[in-house]
Design a protein around this motif. Sequence first.
Motif, PDB file in Angstrom:
ATOM      1  N   UNK A 119       0.767  -1.056  -0.002  1.00  7.62           N
ATOM      2  CA  UNK A 119      -0.022   0.068  -0.179  1.00  7.62           C
ATOM      3  C   UNK A 119       0.716   1.197  -0.049  1.00  7.62           C
ATOM      4  N   UNK A 120       0.301   2.223  -0.695  1.00  5.08           N
ATOM      5  CA  UNK A 120       1.247   3.400  -0.854  1.00  5.08           C
ATOM      6  C   UNK A 120       0.147   4.514  -0.407  1.00  5.08           C
ATOM      7  N   UNK A 121       0.441   5.270   0.749  1.00  4.09           N
ATOM      8  CA  UNK A 121      -0.407   6.314   1.400  1.00  4.09           C
ATOM      9  C   UNK A 121      -0.087   7.588   0.710  1.00  4.09           C
ATOM     10  N   UNK A 122      -0.779   8.302   0.114  1.00  5.93           N
ATOM     11  CA  UNK A 122      -0.414   9.884  -0.531  1.00  5.93           C
ATOM     12  C   UNK A 122      -1.505  10.822  -0.089  1.00  5.93           C
ATOM     13  N   UNK A 123      -1.235  11.947  -0.888  1.00  3.27           N
ATOM     14  CA  UNK A 123      -2.125  13.141  -0.644  1.00  3.27           C
ATOM     15  C   UNK A 123      -3.197  13.200  -1.881  1.00  3.27           C
ATOM     16  N   UNK A 124      -2.909  13.020  -3.015  1.00  5.00           N
ATOM     17  CA  UNK A 124      -3.907  12.987  -4.176  1.00  5.00           C
ATOM     18  C   UNK A 124      -4.787  12.072  -4.044  1.00  5.00           C
ATOM     19  N   UNK A 127      -4.986   5.952  -0.730  1.00  5.06           N
ATOM     20  CA  UNK A 127      -4.291   5.045  -0.830  1.00  5.06           C
ATOM     21  C   UNK A 127      -4.129   4.145  -2.208  1.00  5.06           C
ATOM     22  N   UNK A 128      -2.962   3.585  -2.582  1.00  3.94           N
ATOM     23  CA  UNK A 128      -2.947   2.906  -3.874  1.00  3.94           C
ATOM     24  C   UNK A 128      -2.431   1.594  -3.382  1.00  3.94           C
ATOM     25  N   UNK A 129      -2.905   0.386  -4.007  1.00  9.00           N
ATOM     26  CA  UNK A 129      -2.433  -0.729  -3.542  1.00  9.00           C
ATOM     27  C   UNK A 129      -1.581  -1.193  -4.707  1.00  9.00           C
ATOM     28  N   UNK A 130      -1.127  -2.321  -4.595  1.00  8.20           N
ATOM     29  CA  UNK A 130      -0.126  -3.062  -5.586  1.00  8.20           C
ATOM     30  C   UNK A 130      -0.734  -3.281  -6.894  1.00  8.20           C
ATOM     31  N   UNK A 131      -1.986  -3.513  -6.694  1.00  5.90           N
ATOM     32  CA  UNK A 131      -2.877  -3.698  -8.325  1.00  5.90           C
ATOM     33  C   UNK A 131      -2.968  -2.534  -9.081  1.00  5.90           C
ATOM     34  N   UNK A 132      -2.850  -1.086  -8.475  1.00  7.11           N
ATOM     35  CA  UNK A 132      -2.784  -0.001  -8.999  1.00  7.11           C
ATOM     36  C   UNK A 132      -4.121   0.894  -8.754  1.00  7.11           C
ATOM     37  N   UNK A 133      -5.198  -0.022  -8.033  1.00  6.67           N
ATOM     38  CA  UNK A 133      -6.356   0.692  -7.500  1.00  6.67           C
ATOM     39  C   UNK A 133      -6.117   1.791  -6.274  1.00  6.67           C
ATOM     40  N   UNK A 134      -6.786   2.871  -6.655  1.00  7.35           N
ATOM     41  CA  UNK A 134      -6.742   4.106  -5.865  1.00  7.35           C
ATOM     42  C   UNK A 134      -8.112   4.382  -5.143  1.00  7.35           C
TER      43      UNK A 134
END
Length: 176
Positions: A119-124, A127-134
């Motif tokens: 998981x990548x937590x961001x501002x825009x 979160x974005x997971x490893x499959x690219x789901x935002x």
Amino acid sequence: MAVQSAAERGWTAISRFYDNCKKKISGKKGYPQFQKDGRSVEYKTSGWSLHPTKRQVTFTDKNGIGKLKLLGKWEIHTYNLKDIKRVRLIRRADGYYCQFCLNITVTDIQPKTGKEIGLDVGIESFYTDYNGHQEPNPKFLRKAETSIKKSQRQIYKKVKGSSGRRKARKVYAKKH
């Protein structure tokens, strides 16, 4: 016990500062910051007692707190009285809360599947997971800004020191 725990917190802050000075850490040394108005009181093993029904807490440290009812969701009746190590009273904007610190062992009963995700937590995006789901950012502050501003304006319309101003401050604190 409450005074001792407050002093203990103060001494840990001071000793942390001196340890950082001895280690010659560059930059901020972690200067102790003491609260002017403490919002919590912590009791260790004495100064409080739990009613046999476990729905009331009595504070017996002669500070005039007395009996408090336990409201809301609580599962304190499922634990043994010996497991309670600390009791903390906390003042928040919407009232007082009683926290019980328990000495229990937690075991993870979830079966291991061997699958991992990233998981990548961001501002825009939230979160974005490893499959690219935002997941879109919920922006709670932006949505609540108008009502917060309105409640703050209500404070300034009241006379200083009045009970109406105190109530308006409470509404503002809850919304914030």
